[in-house]
Every structure is written in structure tokens, then in C-alpha cells.
Design an enzyme around this catalytic site. Structure first.
Site, PDB file in Angstrom:
ATOM      1  N   ASN A 244      -0.755   3.911   1.305  1.00 13.25           N
ATOM      2  CA  ASN A 244      -1.565   4.644   2.273  1.00 13.25           C
ATOM      3  C   ASN A 244      -0.917   4.618   3.670  1.00 13.25           C
ATOM      4  O   ASN A 244      -0.851   3.574   4.325  1.00 13.25           O
ATOM      5  CB  ASN A 244      -2.957   3.996   2.304  1.00 13.25           C
TER       6      ASN A 244
ATOM      7  N   LYS B 116      -3.154   3.410   6.685  1.00 11.15           N
ATOM      8  CA  LYS B 116      -3.336   1.947   6.755  1.00 11.15           C
ATOM      9  C   LYS B 116      -2.080   1.303   7.328  1.00 11.15           C
ATOM     10  O   LYS B 116      -2.150   0.377   8.128  1.00 11.15           O
ATOM     11  CB  LYS B 116      -3.570   1.387   5.347  1.00 11.15           C
TER      12      LYS B 116
ATOM     13  N   ASP C 171      -8.034  -5.640  -0.242  1.00 13.38           N
ATOM     14  CA  ASP C 171      -8.971  -4.952  -1.121  1.00 13.38           C
ATOM     15  C   ASP C 171     -10.346  -5.020  -0.461  1.00 13.38           C
ATOM     16  O   ASP C 171     -10.704  -6.036   0.143  1.00 13.38           O
ATOM     17  CB  ASP C 171      -9.011  -5.592  -2.513  1.00 13.38           C
ATOM     18  N   THR C 172     -11.094  -3.924  -0.559  1.00 16.56           N
ATOM     19  CA  THR C 172     -12.385  -3.831   0.125  1.00 16.56           C
ATOM     20  C   THR C 172     -13.467  -3.375  -0.834  1.00 16.56           C
ATOM     21  O   THR C 172     -13.203  -2.571  -1.733  1.00 16.56           O
ATOM     22  CB  THR C 172     -12.286  -2.800   1.287  1.00 16.56           C
TER      23      THR C 172
ATOM     24  N   PHE D 176     -14.739   7.697   6.501  1.00 15.48           N
ATOM     25  CA  PHE D 176     -14.491   8.035   5.095  1.00 15.48           C
ATOM     26  C   PHE D 176     -15.387   7.161   4.225  1.00 15.48           C
ATOM     27  O   PHE D 176     -16.132   6.312   4.728  1.00 15.48           O
ATOM     28  CB  PHE D 176     -13.005   7.816   4.741  1.00 15.48           C
ATOM     29  N   GLY D 177     -15.285   7.375   2.931  1.00 13.51           N
ATOM     30  CA  GLY D 177     -15.999   6.512   1.981  1.00 13.51           C
ATOM     31  C   GLY D 177     -17.502   6.495   2.226  1.00 13.51           C
ATOM     32  O   GLY D 177     -18.150   7.544   2.380  1.00 13.51           O
ATOM     33  N   TYR D 178     -18.065   5.318   2.312  1.00 18.32           N
ATOM     34  CA  TYR D 178     -19.514   5.155   2.449  1.00 18.32           C
ATOM     35  C   TYR D 178     -19.968   5.183   3.914  1.00 18.32           C
ATOM     36  O   TYR D 178     -21.136   4.887   4.203  1.00 18.32           O
ATOM     37  CB  TYR D 178     -19.944   3.831   1.805  1.00 18.32           C
ATOM     38  N   ASP D 179     -19.058   5.505   4.840  1.00 20.54           N
ATOM     39  CA  ASP D 179     -19.386   5.466   6.269  1.00 20.54           C
ATOM     40  C   ASP D 179     -20.669   6.217   6.654  1.00 20.54           C
ATOM     41  O   ASP D 179     -21.443   5.716   7.477  1.00 20.54           O
ATOM     42  CB  ASP D 179     -18.213   6.002   7.107  1.00 20.54           C
TER      43      ASP D 179
ATOM     44  N   THR E 202       0.835  -1.201   0.000  1.00 22.56           N
ATOM     45  CA  THR E 202       0.000   0.000   0.000  1.00 22.56           C
ATOM     46  C   THR E 202       0.870   1.251   0.000  1.00 22.56           C
ATOM     47  O   THR E 202       2.012   1.209   0.455  1.00 22.56           O
ATOM     48  CB  THR E 202      -0.935   0.032   1.231  1.00 22.56           C
TER      49      THR E 202
HETATM   50  P1  IMP Z   1      -9.754  -0.069  -0.395  1.00 24.70           P
HETATM   51  O1  IMP Z   1      -9.648  -1.400  -1.089  1.00 24.70           O
HETATM   52  O2  IMP Z   1      -9.444  -0.151   1.073  1.00 24.70           O
HETATM   53  O3  IMP Z   1      -8.981   1.012  -1.091  1.00 24.70           O
HETATM   54  O4  IMP Z   1     -11.296   0.367  -0.462  1.00 24.70           O
HETATM   55  C1  IMP Z   1     -11.967   0.582  -1.697  1.00 24.70           C
HETATM   56  C2  IMP Z   1     -13.121   1.556  -1.506  1.00 24.70           C
HETATM   57  O5  IMP Z   1     -14.106   0.982  -0.648  1.00 24.70           O
HETATM   58  C3  IMP Z   1     -12.734   2.875  -0.839  1.00 24.70           C
HETATM   59  O6  IMP Z   1     -12.306   3.816  -1.791  1.00 24.70           O
HETATM   60  C4  IMP Z   1     -14.048   3.308  -0.193  1.00 24.70           C
HETATM   61  O7  IMP Z   1     -14.897   3.912  -1.139  1.00 24.70           O
HETATM   62  C5  IMP Z   1     -14.658   1.975   0.205  1.00 24.70           C
HETATM   63  N1  IMP Z   1     -14.306   1.637   1.607  1.00 24.70           N
HETATM   64  C6  IMP Z   1     -13.338   0.787   2.016  1.00 24.70           C
HETATM   65  N2  IMP Z   1     -13.311   0.690   3.349  1.00 24.70           N
HETATM   66  C7  IMP Z   1     -14.300   1.501   3.802  1.00 24.70           C
HETATM   67  C8  IMP Z   1     -14.770   1.827   5.107  1.00 24.70           C
HETATM   68  O8  IMP Z   1     -14.277   1.373   6.155  1.00 24.70           O
HETATM   69  N3  IMP Z   1     -15.799   2.695   5.174  1.00 24.70           N
HETATM   70  C9  IMP Z   1     -16.376   3.242   4.069  1.00 24.70           C
HETATM   71  N4  IMP Z   1     -15.980   2.980   2.831  1.00 24.70           N
HETATM   72  C10 IMP Z   1     -14.935   2.111   2.694  1.00 24.70           C
END
Ligand code: IMP
Length: 195
Positions: free
Chosen positions: A10, A13, A68-69, A148-151, A8
Site C-alpha cells: 500500500n 501507508k 494489522d488492524t 475509508f473502511g468503517y470511518d 505492505t
Molecule cells: P489493514 O490491516 O490496515 O489492512 O485493515 C484491515 C481492515 O480494517 C481494512 O480493510 C478496513 O476495513 C478496516 N480499517 C483499518 N483501518 C481503518 C481505519 O482507519 N478506518 C476505517 N476502517 C479501517
């Protein structure tokens, strides 16, 4: 201490993981001289996590893990899923994604969703996968300003708050990423105690 690369760029992280995997010398991509933005073009989370971990193992011959999330919405057949980061288009903001998702779910009564994290670990010539899931629902409007993100629109099952309204320590304990990392840590501890 044995070196373990977290694939990463980041810093947050990286810091978070270092606090959990204290027996390992966890370094990021920049620490091994890798400035590449590894292309994540698989069509599922497992594939992307493997691409990133394999890139490091093949090019640097080091033990490595990658995550990956995605947010998977039941009524949208698992979308945005692997495309969660760029759901509203290349270069979009977190808020653009939230707006697009609320729009796509307008009028839908099935609000069930889950966050899923996959971690791929390449160690001693073997690959291991770890998964963390948190189930919940997508609200009809944003609540809270944390995270962040969709929280702001994700309410985990068993809670009245969204992720964006919770203290970070609680979110980390129950979250998809928290659970996947706990499994990774348990496995690495097992390896450490075995040797
Ligand atoms: P990444 O694989 O961790 O970079 O996550 C991919 C995307 O999923 C991110 O850009 C967010 O839009 C969303 N995401 C991942 N983790 C979270 C979270 O904990 N809360 C909200 N959105 C998340």
C-alpha cells in the site's frame, strides 16, 4: 541510513510512515522485489502482523515491520476483528462491510467498539509488538465521506464527528494506527540514539 522494510504493497501507508520515520530508509515489499501477496490466515491481529514481518525476515534477511488492524465491536464479541477487511465476503467493498455491520447491529443498544492496530517489528534478531487502540461507538447510519473502511460509522469517544467527518490530521493523531506507529517510532528513536 539503515534499511527497514514495511511489509505492505500500500503506497499510501508507505508514504505516511516515511514521513514519520525520517531517520530510517523505509522501503515497501515491491522495493525489495517481493510481489507476493502474503497470506494472512492467523486468527488474531498479532498473528497476522507476525506472519507478514516473519515472511520478510525469513526470505530476505532484512529488518522489517508489519501491521494489522481490526474493528472490534463489544456486542458482537469482538467481530469483525481480524476479519474486518472481508467481513461481507471475499472481494467485498468497504461499503458492503459497513452495510453488513449496520445490519448485524440493528436494534442493539450497546454500540461500543474499538479499532485496534498491532505492529510486529523484527529487528536485530528480536521481535517487538506495539499496539494502538481508539475507543468509540458505531452509529446507526453513515456520516461523512472522508477516510475509508468503517470511518463513516465510527465515532471516537470525545468527538461529535465520525472519522469520516474529521480532517485527516486529527484522525491520524487519535487513531489506532497513529498510536501504534507513534510507539514504533519512539522505540526506533531509542535504538538510533543508543547506537
Ligand atoms: P489493514 O490491516 O490496515 O489492512 O485493515 C484491515 C481492515 O480494517 C481494512 O480493510 C478496513 O476495513 C478496516 N480499517 C483499518 N483501518 C481503518 C481505519 O482507519 N478506518 C476505517 N476502517 C479501517
Amino acid at each position: 541510513m539503515e534499511k527497514l522494510v514495511f511489509a505492505t504493497h500500500n503506497k499510501n501507508k508507505l508514504e505516511e510512515i516515511r514521513n514519520i520515520l525520517k531517520d530510517w530508509d523505509v522501503v515497501g515489499l515491491r522495493d525489495i522485489g517481493c510481489e507476493t501477496d502474503i497470506i494472512e490466515d492467523a486468527d488474531d491481529l498479532e498473528g497476522n502482523a507476525k506472519i507478514k514481518a516473519n515472511y520478510v525476515t525469513v526470505n530476505y534477511n532484512l529488518n522489517c515491520f508489519a501491521d494489522d488492524t481490526g474493528l472490534e465491536v463489544e456486542a458482537l464479541d469482538g467481530a469483525p476483528g481480524v476479519y474486518s477487511a472481508r467481513y461481507a465476503g471475499e472481494g467485498c467493498s468497504y461499503h458492503d462491510n459497513v452495510v453488513k455491520l449496520l445490519d448485524a447491529m440493528k436494534g442493539l443498544t450497546n454500540r461500543k467498539a474499538r479499532f485496534r492496530t498491532v505492529i510486529a517489528l523484527n529487528i536485530n534478531g528480536e521481535q517487538h509488538l506495539f499496539e494502538g487502540i481508539v475507543n468509540g461507538r458505531i452509529l446507526e447510519e453513515e456520516h461523512g465521506i472522508g477516510g475509508f473502511g468503517y470511518d463513516p460509522i465510527f465515532q471516537p469517544d470525545g468527538y461529535v464527528e465520525t472519522f469520516a467527518e474529521m480532517p485527516m490530521e486529527i484522525k491520524n493523531k487519535i487513531s489506532h494506527r497513529g498510536k501504534a506507529v507513534a510507539k514504533l517510532a519512539e522505540f526506533l528513536n531509542f535504538l538510533t540514539n543508543k547506537s
